[in-house]
Design a protein around this motif. Structure first.
Motif, PDB file in Angstrom:
ATOM      1  N   ARG A 100       0.818  -1.214   0.000  1.00  0.00           N
ATOM      2  CA  ARG A 100       0.000   0.000   0.000  1.00  0.00           C
ATOM      3  C   ARG A 100       0.855   1.268   0.000  1.00  0.00           C
ATOM      4  O   ARG A 100       0.576   2.210  -0.746  1.00  0.00           O
ATOM      5  CB  ARG A 100      -0.945  -0.007   1.211  1.00  0.00           C
ATOM      6  CG  ARG A 100      -1.904   1.168   1.232  1.00  0.00           C
ATOM      7  CD  ARG A 100      -2.932   1.017   2.357  1.00  0.00           C
ATOM      8  NE  ARG A 100      -3.953   2.045   2.237  1.00  0.00           N
ATOM      9  CZ  ARG A 100      -3.866   3.244   2.809  1.00  0.00           C
ATOM     10  NH1 ARG A 100      -2.800   3.550   3.539  1.00  0.00           N
ATOM     11  NH2 ARG A 100      -4.833   4.128   2.645  1.00  0.00           N
ATOM     12  N   ARG A 125       0.620   3.927  -3.099  1.00  0.00           N
ATOM     13  CA  ARG A 125       0.009   5.237  -2.888  1.00  0.00           C
ATOM     14  C   ARG A 125       1.033   6.369  -2.906  1.00  0.00           C
ATOM     15  O   ARG A 125       0.693   7.496  -3.260  1.00  0.00           O
ATOM     16  CB  ARG A 125      -0.795   5.227  -1.584  1.00  0.00           C
ATOM     17  CG  ARG A 125      -2.069   4.393  -1.716  1.00  0.00           C
ATOM     18  CD  ARG A 125      -2.827   4.282  -0.404  1.00  0.00           C
ATOM     19  NE  ARG A 125      -3.311   5.556   0.089  1.00  0.00           N
ATOM     20  CZ  ARG A 125      -4.411   6.165  -0.342  1.00  0.00           C
ATOM     21  NH1 ARG A 125      -5.135   5.622  -1.303  1.00  0.00           N
ATOM     22  NH2 ARG A 125      -4.786   7.322   0.193  1.00  0.00           N
ATOM     23  N   ALA A 173      -0.636  11.042   0.471  1.00  0.00           N
ATOM     24  CA  ALA A 173      -1.568   9.935   0.677  1.00  0.00           C
ATOM     25  C   ALA A 173      -2.145   9.958   2.084  1.00  0.00           C
ATOM     26  O   ALA A 173      -3.349   9.727   2.285  1.00  0.00           O
ATOM     27  CB  ALA A 173      -0.859   8.603   0.413  1.00  0.00           C
ATOM     28  N   THR A 215      -2.785  -2.626  -1.150  1.00  0.00           N
ATOM     29  CA  THR A 215      -3.847  -2.096  -2.006  1.00  0.00           C
ATOM     30  C   THR A 215      -4.300  -3.253  -2.877  1.00  0.00           C
ATOM     31  O   THR A 215      -3.501  -3.827  -3.628  1.00  0.00           O
ATOM     32  CB  THR A 215      -3.337  -0.930  -2.877  1.00  0.00           C
ATOM     33  OG1 THR A 215      -2.984   0.169  -2.027  1.00  0.00           O
ATOM     34  CG2 THR A 215      -4.421  -0.478  -3.843  1.00  0.00           C
TER      35      THR A 215
END
Length: 218
Positions: free
Chosen positions: A63, A67, A77, A103
């Motif tokens: 993630r 991001r 983010a 993600t």
């Protein structure tokens, strides 16, 4: 005394289950639906697919890495995350971003949602969508993980091997996604009424009530 006549609206929600504003919109819409029911307006939901990140690897991505690239920096983010946390809190959309490490790629999740529609209609599909939002944003689970998806399906009473059954729907999901994009959808959540574009963007509960009351009157 004459019984109140009920109007049934079929609202189609174009969403991705890793979209924070779709989660916030769902919780806000839940409150609006309760208000509308008291006015004799029943809302039947159908969830239509939209992949925010269709080019992610099938098992998703770290993630922070994803991001940081997507939004220019990890600090950017985090600022976006904070806005979602603040907006969701009064509506009961709980974000525990500290639990998230991935993600998720969402084709498998959307295919399972389509299977839920086929096997259990609006009620089952909507309960599964809600379970996916909670799993991802509140519990920090990875919706790319077939085991996570299978657990959610079985908790809602779907027959075993639901994820396996849903793989046959991947092509249909992509076709439906292409159809909503061709209809002009570029961001989510977006809403259709009877297969026609209705409005875009999550609303506060009063906003949903107003829009849907106007639709019922029309």
């Amino acid at each position: 005394m004459q019984a109140q006549q009920t109007t049934v609206l079929k609202l189609q929600v174009v969403a991705d289950v890793i979209c924070p504003w779709c989660f916030i919109g769902k919780r806000s819409l839940d409150k609006a639906i309760v208000t509308l029911a008291g006015q004799g307006i029943d809302v039947e939901l159908e969830w239509l697919p939209f992949e925010l990140n269709p080019n992610l690897p099938p098992d998703g991505m770290d993630r922070r890495t994803f991001r940081s690239v997507r939004f220019g920096s990890w600090e950017n983010a985090l600022a976006m995350d904070a806005r979602a946390v603040a907006a969701g809190r009064p509506l009961g959309a709980v974000f525990n971003y500290d639990k998230q490490t991935r993600t998720s790629h969402t084709l498998a999740a959307h295919s399972l949602l389509r299977l839920a529609w086929n096997e259990g209609g609006s009620s089952l599909q909507t309960r599964l969508a809600d379970a996916m939002f909670t799993a991802y944003f509140t519990d920090g689970l990875d919706l790319s993980d077939r085991r996570v998806l299978e657990t959610l399906a079985q908790r809602l009473g779907m027959a075993p091997q639901a994820v396996d059954r849903s793989t046959a729907l991947h092509a249909e999901v992509r076709q439906r996604e292409q159809a909503v994009q061709q209809a002009g959808v570029t961001s989510v959540p977006s809403y259709f009424m009877n297969d026609k574009p209705f409005f875009t963007g999550s609303q506060d509960p009063q906003g949903y009530v107003r829009l849907l009351t106007e639709a019922a009157a029309a």
